[in-house]
Design a protein around this motif. Structure first.
Motif, PDB file in Angstrom:
ATOM      1  N   ASP A  38       2.481   6.484   8.569  1.00 36.46           N
ATOM      2  CA  ASP A  38       1.461   5.570   9.086  1.00 36.46           C
ATOM      3  C   ASP A  38       1.999   4.142   9.165  1.00 36.46           C
ATOM      4  OD1 ASP A  38      -0.492   7.429   9.554  1.00 36.46           O
ATOM      5  OD2 ASP A  38      -1.519   7.133   7.637  1.00 36.46           O
ATOM      6  N   VAL A  39       2.829   3.761   8.206  1.00 34.78           N
ATOM      7  CA  VAL A  39       3.448   2.436   8.236  1.00 34.78           C
ATOM      8  C   VAL A  39       4.253   2.261   9.514  1.00 34.78           C
ATOM      9  CG1 VAL A  39       5.176   0.933   7.162  1.00 34.78           C
ATOM     10  CG2 VAL A  39       3.540   2.174   5.728  1.00 34.78           C
ATOM     11  N   THR A  97      -0.786   4.554   1.296  1.00 37.68           N
ATOM     12  CA  THR A  97      -0.558   4.713   2.734  1.00 37.68           C
ATOM     13  C   THR A  97       0.758   5.446   2.940  1.00 37.68           C
ATOM     14  OG1 THR A  97      -1.730   2.650   3.251  1.00 37.68           O
ATOM     15  CG2 THR A  97      -0.224   3.491   4.928  1.00 37.68           C
ATOM     16  N   SER A  98       0.755   6.431   3.812  1.00 37.20           N
ATOM     17  CA  SER A  98       1.988   7.186   4.066  1.00 37.20           C
ATOM     18  C   SER A  98       2.956   6.330   4.876  1.00 37.20           C
ATOM     19  CB  SER A  98       1.678   8.473   4.824  1.00 37.20           C
ATOM     20  OG  SER A  98       1.262   8.178   6.148  1.00 37.20           O
ATOM     21  N   TYR A  99       4.238   6.566   4.673  1.00 38.28           N
ATOM     22  CA  TYR A  99       5.223   5.798   5.422  1.00 38.28           C
ATOM     23  C   TYR A  99       5.193   6.157   6.916  1.00 38.28           C
ATOM     24  CZ  TYR A  99       7.285   3.429   1.458  1.00 38.28           C
ATOM     25  OH  TYR A  99       7.488   2.600   0.388  1.00 38.28           O
ATOM     26  N   SER A 140       0.825  -1.204   0.000  1.00 38.75           N
ATOM     27  CA  SER A 140       0.000   0.000   0.000  1.00 38.75           C
ATOM     28  C   SER A 140       0.865   1.262   0.000  1.00 38.75           C
ATOM     29  CB  SER A 140      -0.932  -0.010   1.213  1.00 38.75           C
ATOM     30  OG  SER A 140      -1.780   1.110   1.219  1.00 38.75           O
ATOM     31  N   ALA A 141       1.951   1.219   0.786  1.00 43.56           N
ATOM     32  CA  ALA A 141       2.859   2.367   0.844  1.00 43.56           C
ATOM     33  C   ALA A 141       3.573   2.558  -0.495  1.00 43.56           C
ATOM     34  CB  ALA A 141       3.876   2.176   1.968  1.00 43.56           C
ATOM     35  N   GLN A 142       4.010   1.458  -1.095  1.00 40.28           N
ATOM     36  CA  GLN A 142       4.702   1.535  -2.380  1.00 40.28           C
ATOM     37  C   GLN A 142       3.798   2.068  -3.486  1.00 40.28           C
ATOM     38  OE1 GLN A 142       6.093  -2.480  -2.808  1.00 40.28           O
ATOM     39  NE2 GLN A 142       7.598  -2.286  -1.149  1.00 40.28           N
TER      40      GLN A 142
END
Length: 390
Positions: A362-363, A358-360, A352-354
């Motif tokens: 949030d990761v 999703t922001s990193y 999702s981040a890639q």
């Protein structure tokens, strides 16, 4: 124009400091401590900045007392499961909150991917016979009746079962501390595991402070809760009296016992073994990769031993556990981190981040990691490396 300073109640400041312990943000901690000591008073803009960094609603900063944490999803019991309600610890509340955040994120992700609800969730009734419940769970998890016989240790059985659950889309998380904060250990006397039932993302959390045998039985116990569709906090200790445990917990224990030590196999192996009772219980606990208490319970239920022998075995097991309780400190840091997290979640949030969804930040927040740590965990999971007691 002069800055307007705002008073924050001492109770709210104490609560914010405890919340920040979970995040581990040293800058925020220093600011909060200055406010608490009265060295500085915050402006509205400063409160707003801290609110964003801690991801706590701005309005909470202006309350007199901390908001009541919502733990109404389950019954909280004392360590002896006596049916008495007690206030859950901040460590338990924060751990549940973290798992709910992960579950919420994963649910949205799975729905976006077009995946369906899990048909096995709440597919059984707690009123079904334990043998029928166990058979349904074995069928759904594609487990043979003697699945545990092929395993060498309880740790192997735990790992095998954990992978089977993950293949079914069940998130299995495990930790012995709150997030990544070594100053906030989870107390096995308060809870051994809990379940968050969800049609899309059922989640089981295992307290890593428990023994290997304890973690295995807890995982089986919580699996039953998913199949009957009832959330739980599991904290039964070995010397509990069954009449002080709720009916649902008795059912889940019985089904977990049947999954780990099937009645038919147990009778066969008990009759073939000609050793004295205590030695026989010890031998069969190794065969079924479980605690001696589980074997003793089976022997009692099948009337192969009397209650006095059962209580003797339980007392010996409890004393042994107290005298040789495992230490969970040390070891490889990254392997420990891998053991805490579910690969399904890590791979999903990385993808999702890639993709930019999703922001990193949030990761790293949801996984209690930073850029370096997350990268290492991701690479280890890609290569198939497991964690400690994974």
């Amino acid at each position: 124009m002069a800055a307007v300073y705002i008073d924050i109640s001492p109770a709210i400041l104490d609560w914010l400091i405890k919340k920040n312990d979970l995040i581990g943000n040293e800058t925020v901690y220093n600011v909060l401590m200055k406010w608490k000591k009265g060295d500085k008073k915050p402006t509205f803009n400063q409160i707003e900045q801290i609110s964003k960094k801690m991801q706590i609603p701005l309005g909470y900063f202006f309350l007199e007392n901390p908001p009541v944490e919502d733990c109404s999803f389950t019954e909280f019991r004392t360590v002896n499961s006596q049916g008495e309600n007690e206030e859950p610890s901040a460590n338990l509340v924060d751990t549940i909150d973290m798992m709910l955040n992960i579950q919420d994120w994963m649910r949205d992700y799975i729905k976006d991917m077009g995946q369906d609800k899990k048909a096995y969730v709440a597919s059984c009734s707690e009123n079904m016979p334990a043998s029928s419940l166990a058979e349904k769970i074995r069928h759904d998890l594609n487990l043979s009746e003697d699945w545990m016989i092929a395993q060498k240790t309880a740790q192997d059985s735990f790992k095998f079962l954990r992978h089977r659950c993950q293949n079914m889309g069940i998130l299995i998380m495990m930790n012995g501390i709150v997030g990544n904060n070594t100053h906030r250990p989870l107390d096995v006397k308060e809870f051994r595991a809990f379940t968050l039932v969800d049609d899309y993302v059922p989640l089981i959390f295992i307290n890593a402070k428990d023994s290997v045998n304890g973690r295995l039985f807890s995982l089986l116990h919580e699996i039953v809760h998913i199949w009957i569709g009832i959330n739980s906090i599991y904290n039964k200790v070995e010397n509990n009296e069954e009449n002080r445990v709720s009916p649902i917990e008795i059912t889940c224990n019985a089904v977990a016992g049947e999954l780990l030590v099937p009645h038919r196999l147990f009778i066969s192996k008990w009759r073939k073994n000609q050793e004295p009772v205590l030695k026989k219980v010890s031998t069969l606990s190794k065969v079924f990769t479980c605690s001696q208490v589980v074997i003793a319970r089976k022997a009692l239920d099948t009337q192969y031993i009397q209650e006095d022998m059962y209580h003797k075995i339980v007392a010996l097991a409890v004393d042994f556990y107290k005298n040789s309780q495992e230490k969970h400190a040390g070891g490889d840091y990254y392997k420990t981190m891998v053991s805490r997290l579910d690969p399904q979640f890590i791979f999903a949030i990385a993808a999702s981040a890639q993709a930019g969804r999703t922001s990193y930040s949030d990761v790293y927040r949801l996984t209690n990691t930073n850029r370096t740590t997350f990268k290492q965990i991701y690479q280890k999971m890609l290569s198939g490396e497991g964690g400690v007691n994974s």
